[in-house]
Design an enzyme around this catalytic site. Structure first.
Site, PDB file in Angstrom:
ATOM      1  N   MET A 249       0.846  -1.189   0.000  1.00 16.43           N
ATOM      2  CA  MET A 249       0.000   0.000   0.000  1.00 16.43           C
ATOM      3  C   MET A 249       0.886   1.245   0.000  1.00 16.43           C
ATOM      4  SD  MET A 249      -3.487  -0.944   1.942  1.00 16.43           S
ATOM      5  CE  MET A 249      -3.006  -0.511   3.606  1.00 16.43           C
TER       6      MET A 249
ATOM      7  N   TYR B  23       4.137   3.978   0.753  1.00 15.14           N
ATOM      8  CA  TYR B  23       4.810   4.606   1.885  1.00 15.14           C
ATOM      9  C   TYR B  23       5.839   3.606   2.406  1.00 15.14           C
ATOM     10  CZ  TYR B  23       5.152   8.420   5.205  1.00 15.14           C
ATOM     11  OH  TYR B  23       5.595   9.516   5.924  1.00 15.14           O
TER      12      TYR B  23
ATOM     13  N   HIS C  44       8.782   1.247   3.622  1.00 13.62           N
ATOM     14  CA  HIS C  44       9.815   1.252   4.654  1.00 13.62           C
ATOM     15  C   HIS C  44      10.727   0.045   4.447  1.00 13.62           C
ATOM     16  CE1 HIS C  44       7.383  -1.866   6.475  1.00 13.62           C
ATOM     17  NE2 HIS C  44       6.357  -1.034   6.644  1.00 13.62           N
ATOM     18  N   GLU C  45      11.692  -0.096   5.348  1.00 13.70           N
ATOM     19  CA  GLU C  45      12.682  -1.163   5.167  1.00 13.70           C
ATOM     20  C   GLU C  45      12.060  -2.560   5.146  1.00 13.70           C
ATOM     21  OE1 GLU C  45      15.903  -1.074   4.478  1.00 13.70           O
ATOM     22  OE2 GLU C  45      15.834   1.122   4.332  1.00 13.70           O
TER      23      GLU C  45
ATOM     24  N   HIS D 115       9.149  -3.376   3.628  1.00 18.41           N
ATOM     25  CA  HIS D 115       8.803  -3.577   2.215  1.00 18.41           C
ATOM     26  C   HIS D 115      10.060  -3.839   1.386  1.00 18.41           C
ATOM     27  CE1 HIS D 115       5.494  -0.654   3.481  1.00 18.41           C
ATOM     28  NE2 HIS D 115       4.788  -1.674   3.017  1.00 18.41           N
TER      29      HIS D 115
ATOM     30  N   GLY E 262       5.253  -9.850   4.302  1.00 14.74           N
ATOM     31  CA  GLY E 262       6.000  -9.727   5.545  1.00 14.74           C
ATOM     32  C   GLY E 262       5.321 -10.492   6.677  1.00 14.74           C
ATOM     33  N   GLN E 263       6.130 -11.021   7.562  1.00 12.86           N
ATOM     34  CA  GLN E 263       5.585 -11.744   8.713  1.00 12.86           C
ATOM     35  C   GLN E 263       4.892 -10.791   9.685  1.00 12.86           C
ATOM     36  OE1 GLN E 263       8.336 -14.218  11.158  1.00 12.86           O
ATOM     37  NE2 GLN E 263       7.021 -13.459  12.816  1.00 12.86           N
TER      38      GLN E 263
ATOM     39  N   VAL F  80      10.850  -6.613  10.107  1.00  7.81           N
ATOM     40  CA  VAL F  80      11.971  -5.678  10.233  1.00  7.81           C
ATOM     41  C   VAL F  80      11.590  -4.659  11.304  1.00  7.81           C
ATOM     42  CG1 VAL F  80      13.401  -3.975   9.040  1.00  7.81           C
ATOM     43  CG2 VAL F  80      12.595  -6.012   7.815  1.00  7.81           C
TER      44      VAL F  80
END
Lengths: 280, 280
Positions: free
Chosen positions: A27, A29, A31-32, A34, A144-145, A173
């Site tokens: 979606m 924006y 971050h690390e 993603h 992502g988990q 992360v």
């Protein structure tokens, strides 16, 4: 990097990718968290597609659809620098044209944990992910988990509907202070952020407790609950110790099949975090 | 003709078909209606797959799942003689293994006409058809106009989910007495069969009336209702004059976008029939 805004553009480009295709639906924006998915997809596949679409069907009325943070310029720049093949940026009308009425529902799994406070959320997620899978036709899709329940539901959907895609789930992360990265962290004031740290702290405490040999799920829940409630301004949404396949409550923690997850509200912001024993 | 009983078998065979693939999903007990679909698929495609699967999720409790007629030997013989590439014959456990929980729902369209008396029926249909589409990966899929609502719902699903398959809808095939072919006609006693003929008679009367210039939908419904109610032992389930896209009631018959459909009960047997102005 190609920027594709329409389904027709995506379909046309897709035909030119003849090797393996990796897909990271987001979606935006970014971050690390993603970016770790994108990085891995770039390693695994000949081509990588990232989608940025703030999917309205996974937000209920009164949720944060309108204020969900967006920064397409930065997202595009980051992805281009990494060497992504294409960025898919459809608008709402493209994804949900007039008359749209088909939804994919994963029963039971979608009704518990986050699904209890967000009853239509996962239906929106599975519907848009199935649509994107049909368009991108990826060999591998990266999640992502952090959103463990989402990954488990999508795994179930892939299996039940025989979708020809492999799900890859990568670790959470975290920021230096321990908070799991989330686009929604943006909403937190400095004070709220400090309070929010009770969530990773509680989970990390629970994890330690289990590593020390405690396997009574109710004691694990209690430990987390206590830690979260100690923090002023934090409201507990849920604390769950469940199995990784059916998301059903466990009495005893299983060394290879347990999800320990919690959700809290800090001010107006809802935050989730988890750890797993075993594999999604 | 290959007889494929497992999903693994089907997947393996599928890889060997490199041309266009036509697909005819059925519940077996094949009649000339089914065979007209197969015939057309054989003409249109390099390979043709027929599935025979009496899909439990499209039957509600108390419906005729258990007594639904079956004759696999005859079905297989007919299809082999026609030159079908493969017959897919999965069992229930293969299609719905333990833990299965994903469903595809086309909202609104599934709730009206037949969906009103069979509230979970179309959810079962769309779910199994999507699953079969993912496995067979057909270029074209063939459905009969007899189940017009089903075809309209599947068309909507294909569009909404971007499924890479073309829907081909072929005309109703009728017996000499006018009754639309259906595996369920098997259930009718001689007397019931005579009564059932009021259904094609009523629709054919309505069609004539429209061809003569009547476009008031309520008059068309009235005409059908009168004809059906004249017949003893027949219970009307519904009579509908609706548009072909949204299945919403019309006040005025549209020359290129109208479905006139009816369902009746004769004894324990539910029968449907329809005609269309325009194209599904």
């Amino acid at each position: 990097m190609k920027i594709l805004k329409t389904i027709e553009d995506l379909k046309r480009e897709r035909q030119t990718w003849t090797g393996t295709v990796g897909f990271v639906p987001t979606m935006g924006y970014l971050h690390e968290g993603h970016l770790s998915l994108v990085e891995r997809s770039l390693q695994d596949n000949d081509d990588t597609v990232v989608s940025v679409f703030v999917n309205p069907t996974q937000f209920a009325a009164g949720e944060d659809l309108d204020r969900y943070p967006r920064d397409l310029e930065r997202d595009g720049r980051l992805l281009a620098e990494m060497g992504v093949t294409a960025l898919f940026l459809p608008d709402n009308r493209e994804v949900y044209p007039e008359g749209f009425s088909t939804f994919v529902v994963v029963e039971k799994l979608s009704d518990v944990l986050c699904g209890r406070s967000r009853p239509t959320h996962f239906r929106g997620v599975t519907t848009v992910v199935l649509k994107l899978f049909q368009l991108v036709r990826p060999d591998r899709a990266y999640f992502g988990q952090k959103d463990a329940q989402q990954a488990i539901i999508i795994k179930r959907m892939i299996r039940d509907l025989h979708l020809p895609v492999r799900l890859v789930v990568l670790p959470i992360v975290r920021d230096q202070d321990g908070l799991a990265l989330s686009s929604r962290n943006e909403y937190l004031s400095k004070k709220e952020r400090a309070s929010a740290l009770c969530l990773p702290r509680a989970l990390s405490g629970a994890r330690f407790m289990i590593s020390e040999g405690v396997d009574d799920a109710s004691r694990v829940v209690e430990r987390i609950d206590k830690e979260l409630k100690r923090e002023e301004g934090v409201v507990v949404d849920y604390i769950a110790v469940v199995d990784l396949k059916r998301l059903e409550p466990l009495q005893t923690v299983l060394a290879d099949n347990t999800l320990v997850a919690a959700a809290i509200r800090v001010g107006n912001t809802r935050l989730i975090d988890n750890f797993i024993l075993g594999e999604i």
